[in-house]
Scaffold this active site. Structure first.
Site, short mmCIF file in Angstrom:
data_model
loop_
_atom_site.label_atom_id
_atom_site.label_comp_id
_atom_site.label_asym_id
_atom_site.label_seq_id
_atom_site.Cartn_x
_atom_site.Cartn_y
_atom_site.Cartn_z
N LYS A 78 22.33 -26.62 -24.60
CA LYS A 78 22.67 -27.47 -25.70
C LYS A 78 22.40 -26.77 -26.86
O LYS A 78 21.18 -26.27 -27.01
CB LYS A 78 21.98 -28.81 -25.37
CG LYS A 78 22.15 -29.74 -26.21
CD LYS A 78 21.88 -30.95 -25.96
CE LYS A 78 22.18 -32.30 -26.85
NZ LYS A 78 21.52 -33.68 -26.43
N SER A 153 24.91 -37.12 -25.52
CA SER A 153 25.48 -36.03 -26.44
C SER A 153 25.54 -34.48 -25.86
O SER A 153 25.95 -33.84 -26.56
CB SER A 153 24.42 -36.24 -27.37
OG SER A 153 23.12 -35.81 -27.12
N SER A 177 21.29 -38.75 -22.77
CA SER A 177 22.26 -37.77 -23.09
C SER A 177 22.33 -36.51 -22.09
O SER A 177 23.26 -35.75 -22.13
CB SER A 177 21.80 -37.26 -24.42
OG SER A 177 22.40 -37.92 -25.19
N1 GLN Z 1 24.01 -42.31 -26.50
C1 GLN Z 1 22.74 -42.53 -27.00
C2 GLN Z 1 22.51 -42.24 -28.60
O1 GLN Z 1 23.56 -42.19 -29.18
C3 GLN Z 1 21.58 -41.30 -26.55
C4 GLN Z 1 21.45 -40.23 -27.12
C5 GLN Z 1 20.60 -39.18 -26.42
O2 GLN Z 1 20.17 -39.29 -25.32
N2 GLN Z 1 20.48 -38.17 -27.39
O3 GLN Z 1 21.62 -42.46 -29.10
#
Ligand code: GLN
Length: 486
Positions: A78, A153, A177
């Site tokens: 990532k 994400s 994420s």
């Molecule tokens: N979907 C969650 C958010 O938008 C989790 C994001 C993450 O784990 N980086 O914050």
């Protein structure tokens, strides 16, 4: 079989047996990327030459008998993990051309293990999102159904593994994420215990919640990558000095004597019937493997979304204060005034969702509101942790869906942020409590979209998760199924 489609452990076996070289493996994956990347859109940076060079070195090391545990395996990460040989954009204009002056501890560990770094994968900007749509450069698609979201994400990290564009990847998980995109793309994904993997060199979203974790083609590969990335690091003050087991050792064990808790509240309103069915079938498989199923309750589940969407933006707002156009990253040069420069830089460098969260987070931390929002959320976070401690007194593993629905069409939920935030409900408590959680494929929807099962365990008990996941995987018959991309 083409080399690119193999798992890490299959590729290692071939490398060890001298049936293939790392250069041939890497070339195969690079060809695969050429073929499917125009559809999948997972890579923000691809370092072809660098990867081939590392593959050559890996082949030499192996010949000399100096092969590390991942020697010659092509991986990608990532774009939130700092690398010194290519940019780290975090999916943001703010860091568009940024090359970090140091590399993340996990990157050093991957390199020391001998892996080959292919490139950096698409993500929602600063890891804020659940669809991949908040990336400033590229929105990845779901390899199982182009035009559908890969999740987020770490959407690029999941899509790339599912599409065989790398053998394994790393993502970060602040509220789901790693697990959510893994579930939507049909890969394995683990969020380790908070403190298990060093966060040094991970661009932070919310420091009390962030953890780095692997996305892989199967559970054995997840154990292999965990063996490489876990461990104490003095560069991360929250890293924990605890022995790291060899995560492969208990995979083969059945589940006799293991109690699997089913949290009543995780099967509530809004759960898609196909997800419900696939996960329940998965639970029956765990039972067949010898586990005992028990019902448990996590009464504060309903508060997870509110608590997370206060704590996470609050921590994000202070973490993102460093992007001021002065030291590094994007600077708006249209003005001579310092204050205007800050304003313009932050207005133009950040996308909508990031700005929204900075506003929410700054408000929640501000004098006069701190007690009502951040402090109150932290208190409820303790109640959520206590729910989990009580549950783990009754069972070893919690089983549930990862996300209430399979993947949806890109664009379909962009107008309903509350619905999008609510869809994180099943993954947030693991981050709020710091416990490990993972997603393992357990079935498909009628539309052919993957469905994952979430397993969670008490702190530092990743081994039991991997063991349960491996048993599920053996029975679910999902491994080896590939999306028909080309
Ligand atoms: N979907 C969650 C958010 O938008 C989790 C994001 C993450 O784990 N980086 O914050």
């Amino acid at each position: 079989m083409e080399y690119f489609s193999s798992t890490v452990h299959e590729a290692l076996r071939m490398l060890e047996a001298g049936e293939v070289s790392s250069v041939a493996l890497t070339e195969s994956v690079l060809n695969r990327i050429d073929a499917v990347e125009p559809t999948v859109r997972a890579y923000l940076t691809l370092d072809r030459e660098g990867a081939l060079r590392q593959a050559e070195q890996a082949d030499i090391a192996r010949k000399k008998g100096q092969a590390g545990p991942l020697c010659g395996i092509p991986v990608a990460v990532k774009d939130a993990l700092c690398t010194t040989t290519m940019p780290t954009t975090c999916g943001s204009r703010m860091l568009e051309h940024f090359v970090a002056p140091y590399e993340a501890t996990v990157m050093t560990k991957l390199a020391q293990a001998g892996s080959v770094l292919l490139g950096k994968l698409a993500m929602d900007e600063f890891a804020m999102g659940s669809t991949g749509e908040n990336c400033a450069f590229k929105v990845p698609t779901n390899p199982w159904k182009p035009g559908y979201v890969a999740g987020g994400s770490s959407g690029g990290a999941a899509a790339a593994v599912a599409a065989d564009q790398c053998m394994a990847s790393l993502g970060s998980d602040t509220g789901g994420s790693v697990r959510q995109p893994a579930s939507l793309c049909g890969t394995v994904g683990m969020k380790p215990t908070y403190g298990r993997v060093s966060r040094n060199g991970l661009v932070p979203l919310a420091s009390s919640l962030d953890q780095i974790g692997p996305l892989t083609k199967d559970v054995r590969d997840c154990a292999l990558i965990m063996n490489t990335i876990c461990g104490y690091d003095p560069q991360d003050s929250t890293s924990i000095d605890k022995p790291v087991p060899d995560f492969r050792t208990s995979l083969q064990d059945g589940l006799k004597g293991i109690k699997i808790g089913i949290p009543r509240e995780y099967f509530g309103q809004g759960l898609d019937p196909e997800v419900d069915q696939a996960v329940r079938q998965g639970m029956a498989m765990l039972e067949e493997a010898g586990a005992e199923l028990v019902e448990v309750s996590l009464p504060h589940t309903d508060y997870c979304v509110a608590v997370y969407y206060l704590i996470s933006p609050a921590e994000a707002s202070s973490n993102l204060a460093r992007f001021d156009g002065v030291r590094y990253g994007f600077r708006d040069r249209s003005t001579d005034s310092l204050i205007e420069m800050y304003n313009q830089t932050r207005s133009h460098g950040f996308g909508e969702e990031v700005k929204r969260r900075i506003l929410i987070g700054t408000y929640a931390l501000s004098a006069g509101y701190y007690d009502a929002f951040y402090k109150k959320a932290s208190q409820v976070r303790t109640l959520i942790k206590e729910d989990l401690s009580r549950a783990f007194a009754l069972c070893d593993v919690l089983a549930s869906p990862v996300t209430p629905t399979p993947a949806w069409k890109i664009g379909d939920r962009s107008d309903d942020l509350v619905a999008l935030y609510l869809s994180d409900i099943l993954t947030l408590s693991a981050n709020l409590a710091g416990i490990p959680g993972m997603s393992t494929p357990c079935g498909f929807s009628l539309d052919g979209l993957p469905i994952g099962m979430q397993l969670q365990a008490a702190h530092f008990n990743e081994a039991v998760l991997l063991r349960a996941a491996h048993n599920l995987e053996q029975r679910a018959g999902v491994v080896g199924k590939k999306p028909a991309l080309v």
